[in-house]
Design a protein around this motif. Structure first.
Motif, PDB file in Angstrom:
ATOM      1  N   LEU A 183       0.819  -1.200   0.000  1.00 11.63           N
ATOM      2  CA  LEU A 183       0.000   0.000   0.000  1.00 11.63           C
ATOM      3  C   LEU A 183       0.861   1.263   0.000  1.00 11.63           C
ATOM      4  N   PRO A 184       0.454   2.299  -0.710  1.00 14.39           N
ATOM      5  CA  PRO A 184       1.233   3.553  -0.731  1.00 14.39           C
ATOM      6  C   PRO A 184       1.294   4.237   0.630  1.00 14.39           C
ATOM      7  N   LYS A 185       0.259   4.026   1.465  1.00 19.05           N
ATOM      8  CA  LYS A 185       0.205   4.658   2.782  1.00 19.05           C
ATOM      9  C   LYS A 185      -0.085   3.600   3.841  1.00 19.05           C
ATOM     10  N   LYS A 186       0.387   3.840   5.041  1.00 20.18           N
ATOM     11  CA  LYS A 186       0.082   2.938   6.144  1.00 20.18           C
ATOM     12  C   LYS A 186      -1.376   3.113   6.530  1.00 20.18           C
ATOM     13  N   PRO A 187      -2.175   2.055   6.446  1.00 18.01           N
ATOM     14  CA  PRO A 187      -3.623   2.221   6.676  1.00 18.01           C
ATOM     15  C   PRO A 187      -3.951   2.457   8.146  1.00 18.01           C
ATOM     16  N   HIS A 188      -4.984   3.258   8.352  1.00 17.79           N
ATOM     17  CA  HIS A 188      -5.511   3.505   9.696  1.00 17.79           C
ATOM     18  C   HIS A 188      -6.942   3.998   9.542  1.00 17.79           C
ATOM     19  N   GLU A 189      -7.672   4.005  10.640  1.00 23.01           N
ATOM     20  CA  GLU A 189      -9.061   4.416  10.593  1.00 23.01           C
ATOM     21  C   GLU A 189      -9.173   5.901  10.240  1.00 23.01           C
ATOM     22  N   ALA A 190     -10.230   6.229   9.534  1.00 24.84           N
ATOM     23  CA  ALA A 190     -10.446   7.613   9.118  1.00 24.84           C
ATOM     24  C   ALA A 190     -10.805   8.470  10.315  1.00 24.84           C
ATOM     25  N   PRO A 191     -10.562   9.780  10.225  1.00 28.26           N
ATOM     26  CA  PRO A 191     -11.004  10.671  11.309  1.00 28.26           C
ATOM     27  C   PRO A 191     -12.518  10.630  11.453  1.00 28.26           C
ATOM     28  N   PHE A 192     -12.981  10.880  12.657  1.00 31.20           N
ATOM     29  CA  PHE A 192     -14.406  10.718  12.935  1.00 31.20           C
ATOM     30  C   PHE A 192     -15.271  11.614  12.053  1.00 31.20           C
ATOM     31  N   GLY A 193     -14.776  12.812  11.745  1.00 33.95           N
ATOM     32  CA  GLY A 193     -15.554  13.722  10.907  1.00 33.95           C
ATOM     33  C   GLY A 193     -15.879  13.127   9.547  1.00 33.95           C
ATOM     34  N   MET A 194     -14.950  12.354   8.996  1.00 37.66           N
ATOM     35  CA  MET A 194     -15.179  11.727   7.707  1.00 37.66           C
ATOM     36  C   MET A 194     -16.146  10.555   7.830  1.00 37.66           C
ATOM     37  N   LEU A 195     -16.296  10.014   9.017  1.00 40.10           N
ATOM     38  CA  LEU A 195     -17.179   8.860   9.227  1.00 40.10           C
ATOM     39  C   LEU A 195     -18.620   9.256   9.526  1.00 40.10           C
ATOM     40  N   ILE A 196     -18.854  10.518   9.868  1.00 40.15           N
ATOM     41  CA  ILE A 196     -20.200  10.933  10.276  1.00 40.15           C
ATOM     42  C   ILE A 196     -21.226  10.671   9.173  1.00 40.15           C
ATOM     43  N   SER A 197     -20.906  11.100   7.947  1.00 41.72           N
ATOM     44  CA  SER A 197     -21.871  10.957   6.847  1.00 41.72           C
ATOM     45  C   SER A 197     -22.205   9.501   6.550  1.00 41.72           C
ATOM     46  N   PRO A 198     -21.203   8.600   6.366  1.00 44.71           N
ATOM     47  CA  PRO A 198     -21.584   7.197   6.132  1.00 44.71           C
ATOM     48  C   PRO A 198     -22.299   6.567   7.321  1.00 44.71           C
ATOM     49  N   ILE A 199     -21.982   7.012   8.531  1.00 44.21           N
ATOM     50  CA  ILE A 199     -22.701   6.491   9.703  1.00 44.21           C
ATOM     51  C   ILE A 199     -24.177   6.852   9.623  1.00 44.21           C
ATOM     52  N   ILE A 200     -24.488   8.097   9.262  1.00 40.28           N
ATOM     53  CA  ILE A 200     -25.883   8.532   9.149  1.00 40.28           C
ATOM     54  C   ILE A 200     -26.606   7.749   8.061  1.00 40.28           C
ATOM     55  N   LEU A 201     -25.930   7.520   6.935  1.00 46.42           N
ATOM     56  CA  LEU A 201     -26.562   6.769   5.850  1.00 46.42           C
ATOM     57  C   LEU A 201     -26.805   5.316   6.249  1.00 46.42           C
ATOM     58  N   VAL A 202     -25.851   4.725   6.956  1.00 45.14           N
ATOM     59  CA  VAL A 202     -26.041   3.339   7.420  1.00 45.14           C
ATOM     60  C   VAL A 202     -27.167   3.276   8.449  1.00 45.14           C
ATOM     61  N   LEU A 203     -27.276   4.295   9.292  1.00 45.80           N
ATOM     62  CA  LEU A 203     -28.423   4.351  10.208  1.00 45.80           C
ATOM     63  C   LEU A 203     -29.726   4.402   9.416  1.00 45.80           C
ATOM     64  N   GLY A 204     -29.699   5.097   8.280  1.00 42.63           N
ATOM     65  CA  GLY A 204     -30.870   5.096   7.405  1.00 42.63           C
ATOM     66  C   GLY A 204     -31.189   3.714   6.892  1.00 42.63           C
ATOM     67  N   VAL A 205     -30.139   2.955   6.510  1.00 39.89           N
ATOM     68  CA  VAL A 205     -30.329   1.573   6.065  1.00 39.89           C
ATOM     69  C   VAL A 205     -31.031   0.761   7.151  1.00 39.89           C
ATOM     70  N   ILE A 206     -30.553   0.901   8.387  1.00 46.49           N
ATOM     71  CA  ILE A 206     -31.083   0.103   9.499  1.00 46.49           C
ATOM     72  C   ILE A 206     -32.499   0.538   9.873  1.00 46.49           C
ATOM     73  N   LEU A 207     -32.701   1.859   9.974  1.00 50.52           N
ATOM     74  CA  LEU A 207     -34.011   2.353  10.410  1.00 50.52           C
ATOM     75  C   LEU A 207     -35.093   2.050   9.380  1.00 50.52           C
ATOM     76  N   ILE A 208     -34.765   2.195   8.110  1.00 52.99           N
ATOM     77  CA  ILE A 208     -35.754   1.864   7.072  1.00 52.99           C
ATOM     78  C   ILE A 208     -36.061   0.374   7.105  1.00 52.99           C
ATOM     79  N   GLY A 209     -35.027  -0.428   7.402  1.00 53.90           N
ATOM     80  CA  GLY A 209     -35.251  -1.865   7.501  1.00 53.90           C
ATOM     81  C   GLY A 209     -36.107  -2.244   8.694  1.00 53.90           C
ATOM     82  N   LEU A 210     -35.823  -1.659   9.860  1.00 48.86           N
ATOM     83  CA  LEU A 210     -36.548  -2.017  11.075  1.00 48.86           C
ATOM     84  C   LEU A 210     -37.963  -1.446  11.099  1.00 48.86           C
TER      85      LEU A 210
END
Length: 772
Positions: free
Chosen positions: A442-469
């Motif tokens: 890999l060109p860069k040593k992998p690590h988890e993304a900063p939380f700010g970058m994760l907020i949007s996909p987290i909200i969308l995944v919550l949409g996946v779950i809430l629409i399902g439930l």
């Protein structure tokens, strides 16, 4: 509602100024509030008691073109996707795009696109819709080519624009035909005249034009080739344009016009067949890709084909399933694009062959990807919205009527496409987050993304779950209204997870079983891609067409762009003569009627004779000064005619223009080349003679015909009656120029001002060069 459409465009005017302060605060923070506020405004309309809303602003009333906006369940669904996911994309881009990027350009393009999409889904006037439609193509071209220093970005941007604009022009033709058939430019007005449209001889042509526009925009087979190349855009663009908005514009168009065309069997055959082929081909080709965004691009093509097919079915179950999947797809695909961007951002690559074992280093991203990929695959779990819409899709394929062979084949094709959907979903997740670790590649040593970058996909995944439930909680107050806007016969049916071992659930189990086997044995059978498609590629067809067009257009252009002013004048004047004369002949436009002409006296004849003699004399002038002075005689002679015919304002204007022209000629005549007799062939002289005599006769014909024709009531009486009453002036001509045609005069002054600035700039430029 109207302000919501234009708010992004208005705010975009301030973005360049805000971007100057990007070192202190990221420009995206300011931009975020625009889609977020729009989302909050429209979310209030969700409810079981919602009814459509219409707003109108007069634009071009004489052509029945107004800014008509119409909010119903369908447009509300798309507006919330455009604004809601738009806000999440802007939030994501704050952390994805570095401050060193050209943020001003990026957010101006993004806001322009957002406004265009809002205009598309809210417009009720077909020509207003078309205007916004083309604006989406232009703004997406700018977004895809944002990194214009990359060859592939420029190639992808041009490719997307050429294909979608080609479809847009076709769409315009369809709109024109529908307007001719119905006599209205309102979409809702057209829906009220379904019987007239279905009985029209232009119906097949109008349908073909509109579907061509929809298919190109929504990347349907074989126009899907632009979408994978558009993945060269920054990931926020891909997450926005290619999961929730632009590619769904064609879906929206088909849904909006379904009430008109659903009664025509050709609609069912064409849309269903193209959609199901796109589903199968897109899912099949996704497994072949090695780039993460390439996998998601073909998966988007596949999912769009699935939605398109359901709209083609047109049944109540199919329409509701299509609406449900529009919402589901936006949530899981938007999150997956963002996850792909995070992987690229944190590892430096999107090549799945270099990735693997990232679960331990990126656990949050991996967890989010589980929900996104498994929902996309349609895995039967109650908290995955993708399963609900996939099962509704299978159910819709089992109750089709119409063309027997197609109705019988569609369920099998649906299973086939869904099997490969399961394969590429598992390929995406397990190929990235499990398996052997290849961190040294890999060109860069992998690590988890900063939380700010994760907020949007987290909200969308919550949409996946809430629409399902809580699938049914989104049904009656929201999705049902959208489905009824497409098919008024759709009724409320409870959406829940378990229906027993019915046929759609068995089809899902078959998909999972066969898909799992194909995924586990992928290395054994992936050589099939060397056979199908093998060397066959629509991209090669596109490249060949563009190359041929470029070659022949250059050849054609070079044939007349010779640098000769004489050649240009011959082409312009010759074309004008031929086209105008032919049109006047076909339409019987040449009329001679001299019953109300003024009496011609000896004075007018004398002046005209002098003008003719002076005109001919210019041909035999020996030097520049003589030619200039003789030309002046022609101009002053025309001024005298204006005086005789009581047009003093025109006479004064002509005198001023003629005097200034002669003075300018005399001031610069020494810069002009000396007049000399040119040696020309007989053919050249004949062409010159034909053009000069022909153009002169044409002007005479047009003048006489214009005077003799009386196709419309004269407007002169209106000016005579109202110049003083409305304009407050006795001089009718002045009132016309200043009041009745004030804008025209203003633009003429603006043109003169621009020309003056250009001349001034050239003089300054020349002086600077001389000083050096």
């Amino acid at each position: 509602m109207i302000y919501s459409v234009f708010a992004p465009l208005i705010f975009a005017l301030f973005v360049p100024w805000l971007s100057k302060h990007k070192d202190k605060i990221h420009t995206g923070i300011f931009v975020f509030f625009i889609p977020f506020i729009i989302f909050l405004y429209f979310i209030q309309f969700i409810g079981s008691d919602f009814s459509p809303i219409r707003e109108t602003i007069n634009w071009i009333p004489s052509m029945n073109i107004n800014l008509d906006f119409y909010l119903d369940g369908l447009s509300l669904l798309f507006v919330l996707l455009i604004s809601g996911i738009g806000a999440l994309v802007v939030l994501y881009s704050i952390y994805y795009l570095d401050k060193s990027e050209k943020l001003g350009n990026f957010y101006v393009y993004l806001l322009m696109f957002m406004a265009a999409m809002l205009g598309v889904v809210l417009s009720d006037n077909v020509f207003v819709l078309y205007t916004f439609w083309e604006l989406t193509s232009i703004s997406s071209f700018l977004l895809i080519g944002y990194w214009n220093f990359k060859d592939r970005s420029r190639y992808g941007a041009l490719k997307s624009m050429l294909i979608t604009v080609f479809g847009g022009l076709s769409l315009l033709g369809g709109f024109v035909l529908l307007t001719v058939i119905t006599g209205t430019t309102s979409i809702q007005g057209m829906i009220e005249q379904v019987d007239i449209i279905l009985s029209s001889q232009y119906l097949p042509l109008a349908l073909a034009f509109i579907l061509l526009g929809a298919f190109t925009k929504s990347a349907q087979f074989p126009f899907h080739i632009w979408l994978p190349d558009a993945m060269e855009a920054p990931t926020p663009v891909s997450a926005y344009l290619h999961s929730a908005t632009m590619v769904k514009a064609g879906i929206f168009l088909v849904a909006r016009f379904s009430p008109i065309f659903a009664g025509f069997e050709g609609f069912f055959i064409t849309v269903s067949l193209v959609g199901i082929i796109t589903l199968c081909w897109g899912s099949y080709m996704a497994v072949r890709q090695t780039d993460l965004k390439g996998i998601l691009a073909f998966s988007t093509i596949s999912q769009l084909g699935m939605i398109m097919a359901m709209l083609g079915f047109g049944t109540e179950a199919a329409v509701f399933a299509a609406v449900f999947h529009i919402l589901s797809h936006a949530t899981f695909k938007g999150s997956l694009f963002m996850i792909a961007g995070i992987i690229d951002h944190e590892t430096g690559t999107r090549d799945i062959r270099k990735l693997g074992g990232l679960f331990t280093l990126m656990p949050i991203s991996a967890t989010l990807a589980i929900f996104g990929t498994f929902s996309m695959a349609g895995v039967p779990l109650p908290f995955l919205n993708g399963f609900y819409s996939k099962e509704l899709f299978f159910d819709a394929t089992l109750s089709l009527e119409g063309v027997s062979w197609l109705s019988q084949a569609i369920p099998y094709l649906a299973v086939f496409g869904s099997i490969f959907t399961f394969v590429y979903s598992m390929y995406f997740f397990f190929g990235v987050f499990t398996g052997p670790k290849r961190f040294d590649r890999l060109p860069k040593k992998p690590h988890e993304a900063p939380f700010g970058m994760l907020i949007s996909p987290i909200i969308l995944v919550l949409g996946v779950i809430l629409i399902g439930l809580f699938a049914d909680k989104f049904n009656q107050p929201f999705l049902l209204h959208a489905a009824q806007a497409v098919n008024s016969g759709v009724e409320y049916h409870e959406v829940y997870f378990w229906h027993g071992f019915i046929t759609p659930f068995i089809m899902s189990l078959i998909v999972i079983a066969v898909g799992a086997i194909l995924y586990l044995t992928r290395t054994k059978w992936n050589k099939i891609y060397t056979i199908l498609p093998g060397r066959l590629s629509f991209n090669r067809v596109y490249d060949a067409i563009v190359e041929k067009l470029d070659t022949y257009s250059k050849r054609l252009t070079n044939s007349y762009m010779t640098g000769s002013v004489r050649t240009y004048m011959l082409l312009i004047l010759g074309t004008t003569i031929v086209i105008t004369a032919v049109y006047m002949y076909i339409t019987n436009g040449f009329i001679i009627n001299l019953h109300d002409t003024a009496e011609v006296t000896g004075l007018e004849v004398s002046i005209v004779v002098i003008i003719i003699i002076a005109s001919i004399a210019t041909l035999f002038a020996k030097n520049n000064i003589a030619a200039i002075l003789i030309t002046g005689i022609v101009g002053y002679g025309v001024s005298m005619l204006f005086v005789i015919y009581r047009a003093p304002d025109l006479a004064l204007t002509q005198l001023v223009v003629e005097t200034v022209s002669i003075a300018l000629f005399l001031l610069c005549f020494y810069h002009l080349p000396k007049l000399r007799k040119r040696e020309e062939s007989t053919g050249t002289k004949l062409i010159n003679l034909f053009i000069s005599i022909g153009f002169g006769l044409l002007i005479i014909m047009v003048g006489i015909s214009a005077h003799s024709s009386n196709w419309f009531d004269s407007i002169s009486s209106y000016f005579v009656e109202n110049s003083y009453k409305l304009g407050g002036g006795d001089n009718i001509v002045n009132v016309i120029l200043v009041d009745f045609r004030g804008l025209d005069t203003l633009f003429e002054i603006a043109v003169l001002g621009i020309a003056a600035l250009a001349v001034f700039s050239l003089i300054r430029l020349k002086n600077k060069k001389g000083a050096k």
